[in-house]
Enzyme design. Structure first.
Site, PDB file in Angstrom:
ATOM      1  CB  CYS A 221     -35.670   4.701  17.481  1.00 21.40           C
ATOM      2  SG  CYS A 221     -36.495   5.987  16.337  1.00 21.40           S
TER       3      CYS A 221
ATOM      4  CD  GLN B 115     -56.540   9.946  26.965  1.00 24.38           C
ATOM      5  OE1 GLN B 115     -55.973   9.760  26.925  1.00 24.38           O
ATOM      6  NE2 GLN B 115     -57.717  10.209  28.240  1.00 24.38           N
TER       7      GLN B 115
ATOM      8  CB  CYS C  71     -52.298  12.001  32.119  1.00 29.40           C
ATOM      9  SG  CYS C  71     -52.660  14.853  32.288  1.00 29.40           S
TER      10      CYS C  71
END
Length: 429
Positions: free
Chosen positions: A77, A266, A387
């Site tokens: 990126c 999700q 998580c």
């Protein structure tokens, strides 16, 4: 006579107190920064590298890589290093994933928990279906839109995002236009929570200043016009509908679920399916199942193919969506759904007396209060989805002390190039 002394005051770790230095990076820490002797911490460095660090305290900026690791790769990126969204694009994928799993195993070891660790699920680039994008005033016809910068409240106006589904990336120009009417009030700092659904792009906007009355009718009209031009499915302001062309829906198992405005989903569909498949395999043979912190039914609709399910979540809109989708999923064994705060009002051990299998998927704070009840119940199997490994090991220790054994664990990397890792774990007793 007593003399007064000025108290010793520790200097902030990041104040420039030492000159630039050359060091060898020994490891990568929990936030993704390299660690050298001292300790010194530096972003974008890898184990074994010799680097020059800028003047500073414990936390330094990288000035140069003098001897690069063979694991160093070119970040995909153009914004990497400036944008605060990713921390680890410079690390070869296999080594990066091994580091994540090793951190998870070390976290378990701190609570003396050992288990079989399955090969990790790893999300691919261009697979993420939801983004939270910050907006700031820009040109007359397009706001600045992107992620906050490293160590900054400023917003990096992104031109690309290699973790995002290409359809979200392609929508960035339209989202910049959509943000323009949101700046009527100088105190507005909008965030666009963008989700790619089966029926189009859904946008829930937060951070618009409301004390002065919120958006004017003209601004709302312009917002709807831009959404229509972009063919977005829905736009909401803190859950209140500002534009609706069609109901955003997603597939969960065989069900078609109407997504609540701003509802949890999700991040990567393939990760959700991998976790659901793990849960179904673990729940085989169950007679009655409780799906706690169930959301809109990401696990419920899979588990209800095996046995009747009690589904509970604190979000009333999520429960309404789950109930509304029951008629779209054939072959279910029955679902009873309830909106209930499981932190303040966990499902009690007495209420679990007919349940043999429990799945919990809590927020980052974990499921401690609920695990207290599970531990004192007669439940024989628990599937934990987390998580946050730190709160998971706390809850796992509670279950282990009640006679449960952690049989196996699936690491899940759906937040690509971040230090974040998730998991699905199977307990039996």
């Amino acid at each position: 006579m007593r003399t007064s002394r000025r108290p010793n005051r520790a200097r902030p770790a990041d104040v420039a107190t030492s000159p630039a230095v050359e060091v060898v990076i020994e490891a990568v820490g929990g936030e993704g920064d390299g660690i050298a002797a001292g300790p010194l911490y530096a972003p974008f460095t890898l184990p074994g590298e010799r680097v020059r660090l800028a003047a500073g305290g414990q936390r330094r900026e990288l000035e140069a890589v003098l001897e690069a690791s063979p694991q160093r790769v070119t970040p995909p990126c153009q914004h990497f290093g400036v944008c605060g969204g990713c921390a680890l694009q410079h690390w070869e994928h296999g080594a990066y994933l091994e580091w994540k799993v090793d951190r998870l195993v070390r976290t378990l070891a701190r609570e003396r928990i050992e288990t079989q660790v399955l090969p990790a699920f790893a999300a691919a680039p261009a697979s993420r279906r939801r983004l939270s994008l910050h907006a700031r005033p820009g040109r007359k016809d397009a706001a600045r839109l992107g992620f906050k910068g490293r160590k900054s409240w400023d917003v990096i106006d992104i031109a690309e995002c290699p973790i995002a589904d290409p359809r979200l990336e392609a929508a960035l120009p339209a989202l910049r236009r959509l943000a323009v009417p949101l700046f009527e009030h100088s105190k507005s700092a909008p965030t666009l929570h963008v989700t790619l659904t089966d029926t189009g792009i859904d946008v829930d906007i937060s951070g618009v200043e409301r004390k002065s009355g919120g958006l004017s009718a003209d601004a709302r009209m312009r917002l709807a016009e831009i959404a229509g031009e972009a063919d977005f499915a829905r736009v909401t302001l803190d859950g209140e509908i500002a534009y609706l062309a069609r109901q955003p829906t997603v597939r969960m198992g065989q069900a078609t679920v109407a997504l609540p405005a701003g509802g949890f989903l999700q991040a990567v569909p393939e990760a959700e399916l991998a976790m659901a498949n793990m849960a179904v395999e673990a729940a085989a043979g169950a007679e009655r199942i409780a799906d706690l912190f169930c959301g809109a039914g990401a696990f419920t609709f899979h588990l209800a193919k095996l046995a009747p399910v009690l589904a509970v979540d604190s979000s009333a809109p999520a429960i309404r969506s789950l109930i509304g989708a029951l008629g779209t999923a054939p072959g279910l064994h029955g679902v009873v759904a309830e909106a209930r705060d499981l932190t303040r009002r966990p499902v009690l051990a007495a209420e679990l007396k007919r349940i043999d299998t429990v799945l919990f998927d809590p927020p980052r704070a974990g499921a401690y209060e609920q695990c207290v009840e599970i531990a004192s119940s007669k439940v024989s199997r628990v599937i934990g989805v987390s998580c946050n490994p730190a709160t998971f090991v706390r809850d796992a220790r509670l279950l282990a002390d009640a006679g449960f054994t952690l049989d196996r664990l699936l690491p899940v990397d759906q937040f690509l190039w971040s230090p974040h890792i998730e998991l699905v774990a199977v307990f039996n007793r």
